[in-house]
Design a protein around this motif. Structure first.
Motif, PDB file in Angstrom:
ATOM      1  N   ILE A  94      51.341  -4.930  68.438  1.00  0.00           N
ATOM      2  CA  ILE A  94      52.459  -4.081  68.877  1.00  0.00           C
ATOM      3  C   ILE A  94      52.156  -3.471  70.241  1.00  0.00           C
ATOM      4  O   ILE A  94      53.006  -3.445  71.137  1.00  0.00           O
ATOM      5  CB  ILE A  94      52.735  -2.978  67.828  1.00  0.00           C
ATOM      6  N   ILE A  95      50.933  -2.981  70.404  1.00  0.00           N
ATOM      7  CA  ILE A  95      50.538  -2.376  71.686  1.00  0.00           C
ATOM      8  C   ILE A  95      50.574  -3.425  72.807  1.00  0.00           C
ATOM      9  O   ILE A  95      50.995  -3.128  73.937  1.00  0.00           O
ATOM     10  CB  ILE A  95      49.134  -1.743  71.559  1.00  0.00           C
ATOM     11  N   LYS A  96      50.167  -4.651  72.499  1.00  0.00           N
ATOM     12  CA  LYS A  96      50.257  -5.731  73.488  1.00  0.00           C
ATOM     13  C   LYS A  96      51.708  -5.970  73.914  1.00  0.00           C
ATOM     14  O   LYS A  96      51.996  -6.222  75.082  1.00  0.00           O
ATOM     15  CB  LYS A  96      49.686  -7.025  72.913  1.00  0.00           C
ATOM     16  N   ALA A  97      52.616  -5.891  72.932  1.00  0.00           N
ATOM     17  CA  ALA A  97      54.039  -6.088  73.248  1.00  0.00           C
ATOM     18  C   ALA A  97      54.537  -4.999  74.186  1.00  0.00           C
ATOM     19  O   ALA A  97      55.320  -5.263  75.110  1.00  0.00           O
ATOM     20  CB  ALA A  97      54.863  -6.105  71.958  1.00  0.00           C
ATOM     21  N   PHE A  98      54.075  -3.746  73.953  1.00  0.00           N
ATOM     22  CA  PHE A  98      54.393  -2.658  74.879  1.00  0.00           C
ATOM     23  C   PHE A  98      53.918  -3.006  76.286  1.00  0.00           C
ATOM     24  O   PHE A  98      54.654  -2.861  77.276  1.00  0.00           O
ATOM     25  CB  PHE A  98      53.683  -1.364  74.446  1.00  0.00           C
ATOM     26  N   ALA A  99      52.682  -3.453  76.393  1.00  0.00           N
ATOM     27  CA  ALA A  99      52.035  -3.672  77.690  1.00  0.00           C
ATOM     28  C   ALA A  99      52.589  -4.887  78.432  1.00  0.00           C
ATOM     29  O   ALA A  99      52.753  -4.854  79.654  1.00  0.00           O
ATOM     30  CB  ALA A  99      50.530  -3.831  77.482  1.00  0.00           C
ATOM     31  N   LEU A 100      52.899  -5.944  77.685  1.00  0.00           N
ATOM     32  CA  LEU A 100      53.249  -7.214  78.322  1.00  0.00           C
ATOM     33  C   LEU A 100      54.717  -7.326  78.695  1.00  0.00           C
ATOM     34  O   LEU A 100      55.056  -7.988  79.679  1.00  0.00           O
ATOM     35  CB  LEU A 100      52.875  -8.387  77.411  1.00  0.00           C
ATOM     36  N   PHE A 101      55.585  -6.717  77.915  1.00  0.00           N
ATOM     37  CA  PHE A 101      57.013  -7.027  78.063  1.00  0.00           C
ATOM     38  C   PHE A 101      57.857  -5.892  78.627  1.00  0.00           C
ATOM     39  O   PHE A 101      59.029  -6.114  78.932  1.00  0.00           O
ATOM     40  CB  PHE A 101      57.589  -7.474  76.717  1.00  0.00           C
ATOM     41  N   GLY A 102      57.296  -4.676  78.769  1.00  0.00           N
ATOM     42  CA  GLY A 102      58.090  -3.579  79.289  1.00  0.00           C
ATOM     43  C   GLY A 102      59.434  -3.499  78.616  1.00  0.00           C
ATOM     44  O   GLY A 102      60.477  -3.656  79.257  1.00  0.00           O
ATOM     45  N   PRO A 103      59.446  -3.310  77.296  1.00  0.00           N
ATOM     46  CA  PRO A 103      60.673  -3.436  76.517  1.00  0.00           C
ATOM     47  C   PRO A 103      61.780  -2.472  76.919  1.00  0.00           C
ATOM     48  O   PRO A 103      61.521  -1.373  77.409  1.00  0.00           O
ATOM     49  CB  PRO A 103      60.203  -3.154  75.081  1.00  0.00           C
ATOM     50  N   GLU A 104      63.024  -2.928  76.709  1.00  0.00           N
ATOM     51  CA  GLU A 104      64.196  -2.077  76.911  1.00  0.00           C
ATOM     52  C   GLU A 104      64.251  -1.017  75.807  1.00  0.00           C
ATOM     53  O   GLU A 104      63.469  -1.051  74.855  1.00  0.00           O
ATOM     54  CB  GLU A 104      65.466  -2.931  76.894  1.00  0.00           C
ATOM     55  N   ALA A 105      65.234  -0.119  75.910  1.00  0.00           N
ATOM     56  CA  ALA A 105      65.288   1.036  74.994  1.00  0.00           C
ATOM     57  C   ALA A 105      65.351   0.618  73.527  1.00  0.00           C
ATOM     58  O   ALA A 105      64.611   1.147  72.689  1.00  0.00           O
ATOM     59  CB  ALA A 105      66.480   1.920  75.344  1.00  0.00           C
ATOM     60  N   ASP A 106      66.237  -0.346  73.191  1.00  0.00           N
ATOM     61  CA  ASP A 106      66.363  -0.733  71.787  1.00  0.00           C
ATOM     62  C   ASP A 106      65.121  -1.472  71.303  1.00  0.00           C
ATOM     63  O   ASP A 106      64.699  -1.323  70.154  1.00  0.00           O
ATOM     64  CB  ASP A 106      67.619  -1.585  71.567  1.00  0.00           C
ATOM     65  N   GLU A 107      64.512  -2.272  72.201  1.00  0.00           N
ATOM     66  CA  GLU A 107      63.284  -2.981  71.850  1.00  0.00           C
ATOM     67  C   GLU A 107      62.133  -1.990  71.676  1.00  0.00           C
ATOM     68  O   GLU A 107      61.308  -2.122  70.767  1.00  0.00           O
ATOM     69  CB  GLU A 107      62.946  -4.002  72.933  1.00  0.00           C
ATOM     70  N   ALA A 123      61.915   2.293  54.869  1.00  0.00           N
ATOM     71  CA  ALA A 123      63.344   1.961  54.927  1.00  0.00           C
ATOM     72  C   ALA A 123      64.040   2.788  55.997  1.00  0.00           C
ATOM     73  O   ALA A 123      64.919   2.301  56.721  1.00  0.00           O
ATOM     74  CB  ALA A 123      63.983   2.184  53.557  1.00  0.00           C
ATOM     75  N   ASN A 124      63.638   4.058  56.110  1.00  0.00           N
ATOM     76  CA  ASN A 124      64.207   4.940  57.129  1.00  0.00           C
ATOM     77  C   ASN A 124      63.836   4.452  58.527  1.00  0.00           C
ATOM     78  O   ASN A 124      64.668   4.466  59.452  1.00  0.00           O
ATOM     79  CB  ASN A 124      63.687   6.365  56.903  1.00  0.00           C
ATOM     80  N   LEU A 125      62.605   3.998  58.692  1.00  0.00           N
ATOM     81  CA  LEU A 125      62.166   3.482  59.995  1.00  0.00           C
ATOM     82  C   LEU A 125      62.895   2.193  60.354  1.00  0.00           C
ATOM     83  O   LEU A 125      63.182   1.935  61.531  1.00  0.00           O
ATOM     84  CB  LEU A 125      60.649   3.248  59.976  1.00  0.00           C
ATOM     85  N   MET A 126      63.207   1.384  59.356  1.00  0.00           N
ATOM     86  CA  MET A 126      63.985   0.168  59.609  1.00  0.00           C
ATOM     87  C   MET A 126      65.385   0.529  60.103  1.00  0.00           C
ATOM     88  O   MET A 126      65.927  -0.116  61.011  1.00  0.00           O
ATOM     89  CB  MET A 126      64.058  -0.679  58.341  1.00  0.00           C
ATOM     90  N   LEU A 127      65.963   1.577  59.515  1.00  0.00           N
ATOM     91  CA  LEU A 127      67.268   2.064  59.978  1.00  0.00           C
ATOM     92  C   LEU A 127      67.171   2.564  61.416  1.00  0.00           C
ATOM     93  O   LEU A 127      68.039   2.284  62.245  1.00  0.00           O
ATOM     94  CB  LEU A 127      67.756   3.195  59.075  1.00  0.00           C
ATOM     95  N   TYR A 128      66.108   3.317  61.690  1.00  0.00           N
ATOM     96  CA  TYR A 128      65.904   3.848  63.039  1.00  0.00           C
ATOM     97  C   TYR A 128      65.770   2.712  64.059  1.00  0.00           C
ATOM     98  O   TYR A 128      66.351   2.766  65.144  1.00  0.00           O
ATOM     99  CB  TYR A 128      64.655   4.727  63.062  1.00  0.00           C
ATOM    100  N   ALA A 129      65.014   1.672  63.684  1.00  0.00           N
ATOM    101  CA  ALA A 129      64.829   0.535  64.590  1.00  0.00           C
ATOM    102  C   ALA A 129      66.158  -0.116  64.928  1.00  0.00           C
ATOM    103  O   ALA A 129      66.378  -0.575  66.053  1.00  0.00           O
ATOM    104  CB  ALA A 129      63.877  -0.479  63.959  1.00  0.00           C
ATOM    105  N   LYS A 130      67.062  -0.144  63.959  1.00  0.00           N
ATOM    106  CA  LYS A 130      68.354  -0.807  64.178  1.00  0.00           C
ATOM    107  C   LYS A 130      69.364   0.094  64.875  1.00  0.00           C
ATOM    108  O   LYS A 130      70.051  -0.331  65.822  1.00  0.00           O
ATOM    109  CB  LYS A 130      68.934  -1.264  62.840  1.00  0.00           C
TER     110      LYS A 130
END
Length: 223
Positions: free
Chosen positions: A63-76, A207-214
């Motif tokens: 997950i941390i690699k994804a932060f570092a490599l992709f500079g994700p947008e807000a929803d990502e 389940a709450n975190l899954m809702l938050y992610a969406k």
């Protein structure tokens, strides 16, 4: 064609799904171990969860690699934060089940008569397994999962779990009054069973975190 970020996030979800599947299987073994008075199976639960922390750390590093490599947008970014928090909840569930298995093995060998409590203990354990299965199924079939519906179903199991644990508390308190010489042991039994109750609470957090992610919004987690 999927982007590199989409490939990475799918891989992370698959790893989380495998972690959840392993914990769910361990919880089912723990259920059978208690139901059958099989202390060897309780040891199998502990062995199955020995690498839990290591596997969760591997996921967090991805997950941390994804932060570092992709500079994700807000929803990502929201999804990655949610997954990072989920692994913490998953580890706590797994560690709770591991402790439950170790302690219940000791309780079965003690002088406490737990059989009269089985009509409540077994459904309590089943509801914990059911809530874990709901979360696991949603990760395995992520694209088809209705996250809002999944959240409601997990909440139903958690409510059922709370009611069953309240009954157990009353029944065990009665045992403590009637069998004063075993009072400390019964208090320990109640603490062990609380591991199941807390595990169910934590599935609500996931389940709450899954809702938050969406959907975004605010995160509200059980402590």
């Amino acid at each position: 064609m999927r982007s590199k970020y989409e490939i990475k996030i799918t891989d992370i979800r698959e790893k989380i799904a495998k972690l959840l599947e392993n914990i769910t299987q361990a919880n089912k073994i723990a259920y059978d171990a208690y139901k059958d008075n099989d202390t060897i199976k309780f040891q199998e639960v502990q062995d199955k969860l020995n690498n839990l922390g290591f596997n969760a750390d591997m996921i967090d590093n991805e997950i941390i690699k994804a932060f570092a490599l992709f500079g994700p947008e807000a929803d990502e970014l929201r999804s990655l934060i949610a997954y990072l928090k989920m692994t913490n909840e998953i580890v706590r569930i797994g560690m709770g089940i591991k402790k439950y298995a170790r302690r219940m093995k000791e309780h079965i060998d003690s002088e406490c008569d737990l059989e009269p409590l089985n009509p409540t203990i077994l459904p309590l354990h089943k509801s914990t397994i059911a809530s874990l299965e709901l979360i696991c199924e949603c990760f395995v079939n992520f694209d088809e999962c209705n996250i809002e519906d999944n959240y409601r179903k997990v909440m139903v199991e958690e409510s059922k779990n709370d009611d069953l644990f309240s009954i157990l508390e009353k029944d065990i308190m009665t045992n403590i009054i009637d069998e004063k010489e075993l009072a400390i042991e019964y208090v320990k039994v109640l603490g062990s069973l609380r591991k199941l109750e807390r595990s169910c609470d934590r599935t609500v957090n996931i389940a709450n975190l899954m809702l938050y992610a969406k959907n975004g919004g605010e995160i509200h987690l059980h402590q």
